[in-house]
Write a protein that holds these residues in place. Sequence first.
Motif: not given
Length: 67
Positions: A22-37
Amino acid sequence: MPQLDTSTWFTTVLASTVTLFTLIQLKLSLHNFPSNPSSEQVTYPKLINPWETKWTKIYSPLSLPLP
């Protein structure tokens, strides 16, 4: 000599695993990843070099005349 009680180990390991997941999922969900680089086209400005219009001969040291 008393025996080691291992009856709660399964619950402890399972709870720790769920908490870490759960902690890893929450930490990853806070990052903004580019949709299609690859969709963005990068344009570089053309650099003007002084040697661009000139012809330059490169001499190899082996092709020079012997002194």
